[in-house]
Design a protein around this motif. Structure first.
Motif, mmCIF file in Angstrom:
data_model
loop_
_atom_site.group_PDB
_atom_site.id
_atom_site.type_symbol
_atom_site.label_atom_id
_atom_site.label_comp_id
_atom_site.label_asym_id
_atom_site.label_seq_id
_atom_site.Cartn_x
_atom_site.Cartn_y
_atom_site.Cartn_z
ATOM 1 N N PRO A 1 0.843 -1.198 0.000
ATOM 2 C CA PRO A 1 0.000 0.000 0.000
ATOM 3 C C PRO A 1 0.878 1.248 0.000
ATOM 4 O O PRO A 1 1.876 1.305 0.727
ATOM 5 C CB PRO A 1 -0.796 -0.131 1.310
ATOM 6 N N PHE A 2 0.550 2.219 -0.801
ATOM 7 C CA PHE A 2 1.420 3.374 -0.980
ATOM 8 C C PHE A 2 1.714 4.084 0.342
ATOM 9 O O PHE A 2 2.852 4.503 0.596
ATOM 10 C CB PHE A 2 0.796 4.359 -1.978
ATOM 11 N N ALA A 3 0.718 4.203 1.202
ATOM 12 C CA ALA A 3 0.915 4.909 2.471
ATOM 13 C C ALA A 3 1.906 4.197 3.385
ATOM 14 O O ALA A 3 2.494 4.821 4.274
ATOM 15 C CB ALA A 3 -0.418 5.089 3.192
ATOM 16 N N ASP A 4 2.092 2.902 3.180
ATOM 17 C CA ASP A 4 3.016 2.119 4.004
ATOM 18 C C ASP A 4 4.369 1.909 3.335
ATOM 19 O O ASP A 4 5.249 1.258 3.895
ATOM 20 C CB ASP A 4 2.419 0.740 4.313
ATOM 21 N N SER A 5 4.523 2.435 2.136
ATOM 22 C CA SER A 5 5.707 2.108 1.343
ATOM 23 C C SER A 5 6.931 2.896 1.801
ATOM 24 O O SER A 5 6.828 3.930 2.459
ATOM 25 C CB SER A 5 5.440 2.409 -0.140
ATOM 26 N N SER A 6 8.087 2.381 1.431
ATOM 27 C CA SER A 6 9.343 3.083 1.660
ATOM 28 C C SER A 6 9.524 4.135 0.573
ATOM 29 O O SER A 6 9.532 3.800 -0.617
ATOM 30 C CB SER A 6 10.511 2.090 1.605
ATOM 31 N N TRP A 7 9.664 5.399 0.984
ATOM 32 C CA TRP A 7 9.865 6.436 -0.027
ATOM 33 C C TRP A 7 11.156 6.214 -0.796
ATOM 34 O O TRP A 7 11.220 6.446 -2.016
ATOM 35 C CB TRP A 7 9.862 7.838 0.579
ATOM 36 N N GLN B 1 10.313 3.778 -3.505
ATOM 37 C CA GLN B 1 9.437 4.366 -4.525
ATOM 38 C C GLN B 1 10.206 5.373 -5.379
ATOM 39 O O GLN B 1 10.034 5.428 -6.603
ATOM 40 C CB GLN B 1 8.233 5.042 -3.862
ATOM 41 N N ASN B 2 11.057 6.150 -4.748
ATOM 42 C CA ASN B 2 11.841 7.136 -5.488
ATOM 43 C C ASN B 2 12.825 6.454 -6.431
ATOM 44 O O ASN B 2 13.002 6.882 -7.580
ATOM 45 C CB ASN B 2 12.601 8.042 -4.518
ATOM 46 N N ALA B 3 13.462 5.386 -5.966
ATOM 47 C CA ALA B 3 14.376 4.633 -6.829
ATOM 48 C C ALA B 3 13.622 4.058 -8.031
ATOM 49 O O ALA B 3 14.150 4.023 -9.151
ATOM 50 C CB ALA B 3 15.050 3.521 -6.034
ATOM 51 N N MET B 4 12.383 3.608 -7.797
ATOM 52 C CA MET B 4 11.572 3.088 -8.879
ATOM 53 C C MET B 4 11.275 4.163 -9.922
ATOM 54 O O MET B 4 11.383 3.933 -11.137
ATOM 55 C CB MET B 4 10.258 2.524 -8.327
#
Length: 259
Positions: free
Chosen positions: A95-101, A104-107
């Motif tokens: 879930p986006f709210a639980d994700s590691s920024w 996500q940024n590396a992605m």
């Protein structure tokens, strides 16, 4: 080098198989990925099997300076690519709210920025020589809003839109741009994204990375703009135009909900 093709993320999965397909069609190769040992093993295998020249470059393409250094290195070796295959990318099931920024940024950096940056770096030389092929790896995810993989799905929608746009700009130049959109595939992607146990993958007879790579190479050489692998995936990609976006998001939610 003979019609050299640059391939990112060539150490595994579809990128690995694309390297094999390109070598079998007598292209010299420039392979870039983070895992140098795998690249060196692949280089040895391809040079032995096909008699092509293969250069390797170890680098993390999420970093802008690495991308520029890689391109400068190709220029120092007098390489003007015939082909650029932007294959490197990854996903994340959470879930986006639980994700590691950080993840996500590396992605975003790899799936979107690196692909765009390398295309911009290589394209002028390809246009100047009057021939070239760009193959950007998207996914059937490009056609959907992807609950629990929001950033990944959005990144692939970007790849599809970007590639369609530059394909139009490139008309008449001798250079083409193709988006390859595979569905779920047997590869290391599912393990890294931690999605192999969700309904989207569960109990499916999935195509192999080699099958997707062979299809993608043929589409690239034909200059096909959008190449969706598999009859079922083609039908589903067309069906997404008919359903409300809310319904599509609900479908991906049901197929990808983490355990």
């Amino acid at each position: 080098m003979a019609k050299p093709i640059l391939i990112t993320g060539a150490s595994s999965g579809i990128g690995y198989e694309l390297a094999k397909v390109c070598a079998a069609h007598h292209h010299d190769l420039v392979l870039v990925a983070r895992r140098e040992e795998r690249l060196l093993e692949l280089r040895a295998a391809l040079e032995t099997a096909h008699g092509v020249q293969v250069l390797t470059y170890r680098g993390d393409l999420t970093d802008a300076s690495t991308r520029q250094q890689f391109f400068d290195w190709t220029q120092a070796h007098s390489i003007i690519p015939y082909g650029l295959i932007n294959n490197a990318g990854f996903g994340d099931l959470t879930p986006f709210a639980d994700s590691s920024w950080e993840k996500q940024n590396a992605m975003l950096q790899l799936n979107i920025v690196a692909l765009t940056h390398l295309t911009r770096l290589c394209l002028p030389g390809m246009i100047a020589q009057g021939q070239g092929r760009i193959l950007n790896l998207a996914s059937t995810a490009a056609f959907l809003p992807g609950a629990y993989m929001a950033v990944y799905y959005a990144s692939k929608a970007y790849v599809l839109s970007f590639t369609e746009a530059i394909a139009t700009e490139l008309e008449g130049t001798g250079v083409t741009a193709t988006t390859l959109c595979p569905g779920p595939t047997q590869s290391e992607f599912a393990d890294r994204a931690e999605i192999k146990d969700v309904k989207l993958f569960e109990g499916k007879n999935l195509p192999t990375s080699a099958e997707v790579a062979a299809y993608g190479y043929e589409a690239m050489e034909k200059g096909q703009r959008t190449a969706v692998h598999g009859t079922t995936n083609k039908v589903l990609s067309l069906a997404t135009r008919l359903l409300p976006r809310k319904n599509l998001a609900d479908i991906t939610k049901g197929m990808q909900k983490p355990a």
